[in-house]
Design an enzyme around this catalytic site. Structure first.
Site, short mmCIF file in Angstrom:
data_model
loop_
_atom_site.label_atom_id
_atom_site.label_comp_id
_atom_site.label_asym_id
_atom_site.label_seq_id
_atom_site.Cartn_x
_atom_site.Cartn_y
_atom_site.Cartn_z
N TRP A 68 38.17 41.88 51.39
CA TRP A 68 39.17 41.18 52.00
C TRP A 68 40.24 42.53 52.84
CZ3 TRP A 68 44.59 41.80 49.60
CH2 TRP A 68 45.80 41.79 49.74
N ASP A 107 39.88 42.88 40.71
CA ASP A 107 41.41 41.93 41.86
C ASP A 107 40.76 40.47 41.00
OD1 ASP A 107 42.38 41.40 43.96
OD2 ASP A 107 41.88 42.19 45.40
N LYS A 111 48.04 32.28 44.88
CA LYS A 111 46.58 30.71 45.18
C LYS A 111 46.30 29.20 43.30
CE LYS A 111 45.85 33.87 48.35
NZ LYS A 111 45.54 33.44 49.61
#
Ligand code: IK2
Length: 406
Positions: A188, A269, A305
């Protein structure tokens, strides 16, 4: 001189009231004395012109910064008048109609919060909502996690996944003996910036092989194998962004053994728990393997999300420690990182999450809605793959579709 009505009130009032009405007289814009004072203040200011009044900014030499590579796509998208535009930048779920989705269970939780008259808007503690922290640790590590049962987990509510990574990064830069963090190549786009600004040195390990469109497993083992002992390693818990390629359980086990043998510190993560497979437990398997061996790790969790709480900025940082007394001291130091950064986290989003996670019926409703989102994403990707395959040469299609933009 105060206006006539104020003077009349002053004459009749007892001394405390008189003081009050005198003060009112001073503050009234119609007071001639006030007006005179205002004029003289203005003329004093005018006789000492500042840079601002000359029209030249103290920031005049500032360069225009580029847009963020991911969020900048949304800026461009919003500006674009095209009726057939599609935003392929930030990963945010859309309905069949292309609209953002607020989960029913989230709406229900918000309504319950609004209907509760005893709720107030006081500051949260520096570490956030205690119940949210407990439930978040349970969600990612499992209800029966030995680390939770032994009180070895320090959890603090943070500003979504990004904030959790940032607080964890700064904690490590202050208190951990090794300052290098290895991040996957690719990863990311915000990871290197977050960790560099936290005060860590960022290096990368091979993760993805574009030639085979799959995990570069040998490269990964080689690079982690040659990292200095004690280095921090960032691992995507599931749904690796941007490739969508995750190690198998057997590969995770090899990674775990290698990392533990070299005392590499895992920093997980988890931005997509439940989004990869549709199952919260399955998507937490990699993390739970590392917790089960009794070793230490960091975990950054996001509800952006999987609960659709993007803009509410709800997340948690957990640090799994070897013992309960270390966890207590770790938490005390996390507070020193957070207090000067943003003081304490926001209340609303964490209250929504806690409302849903504490209630078994609402929790089940959430898992159904989450599974429906995950299934639809998987299905849409398959449809996209089929459509591209029927229109393009095989190789270019496989390259496009194996880059899995979360
Ligand atoms: N970690 C990973 C791997 C992510 O993909 C994200 C979210 N990416 O999409 C939003 C963005 O690009 O800003 C995060 C962490 C952080 O997510 P958040 O801070 O929104 O919880």
């Amino acid at each position: 001189m105060a206006p006539a009505n104020v003077r009349a009130a002053q004459a009749q009032a007892p001394s405390a009231d008189r003081r009050l009405s005198t003060l009112v007289g001073h503050l009234l814009p119609s007071s001639p004395r006030r007006a005179a004072a205002d004029t003289s203040a203005t003329s004093t200011l005018e006789s000492f012109p500042t840079m601002a009044s000359q029209g030249s900014s103290v920031f005049a030499a500032l360069e225009q910064a580029p847009e963020d590579p991911i969020l900048g796509v949304t800026v461009a998208y919003n500006k674009d008048p095209s009726p057939v535009k599609v935003n392929l930048g930030v990963g945010a779920y859309r309905t069949e109609e292309g609209k953002p989705l607020v989960l029913n269970v989230v709406r229900r939780a918000e309504q319950m919060l609004i209907n509760n008259p005893s709720r107030v808007k006081e500051y949260l503690p520096i570490t956030g909502l205690a119940e949210f922290n407990k439930l978040s640790a349970k969600l990612i590590f499992g209800a029966d996690s030995p680390a939770i049962q032994e009180n070895r987990v320090a959890t603090v509510q943070c500003l979504s996944g990004t904030g959790s990574l940032r607080v964890g990064g700064e904690f490590l830069a202050r208190h951990y003996h090794e300052r290098t963090i290895y991040i996957p190549q690719p990863t990311w786009g915000n990871h290197p910036k977050v960790f560099t600004l936290s005060g860590l040195n960022v290096r990368s390990y091979r993760y993805y092989d574009p030639a085979t469109c799959s995990l570069h497993f040998e490269g990964l083992l080689e690079d982690l194998g040659s990292a200095p002992s004690g280095s921090i390693v960032l691992l995507h818990a599931c749904a690796h962004n941007p490739t969508g390629v995750d190690p198998t359980i057997e590969q995770w086990e090899q990674i775990r053994q290698l990392m533990r043998s070299k005392s590499l510190l895992p920093f997980f993560d988890s931005a997509y728990q439940g989004f990869a497979s549709g199952s919260l437990d399955k998507d937490a398997q990699s993390v739970r393997m590392f917790v089960a061996d009794g070793g230490e790790l960091l975990m950054a969790q996001s509800y952006a999300k999987n609960m659709g709480l993007y803009g509410e900025r709800v997340g948690a940082l957990s640090i799994v420690c070897k013992s309960a007394d270390v966890a207590v001291r770790v938490e005390s130091q996390l507070k020193l990182v957070i207090r000067p950064m943003y003081s304490n986290p926001p209340l609303h989003g964490a209250s929504i999450v806690a409302t849903i996670l504490r209630d078994s019926e609402m929790f089940n409703e959430w898992t159904l809605e989450l599974k429906a989102m995950a299934d639809r994403i998987i299905n849409m990707r398959q449809q996209l793959f089929n459509a591209l395959k029927s229109r393009a040469r095989w190789h270019s299609v496989s390259l496009i579709t194996c880059r899995n933009p979360w």
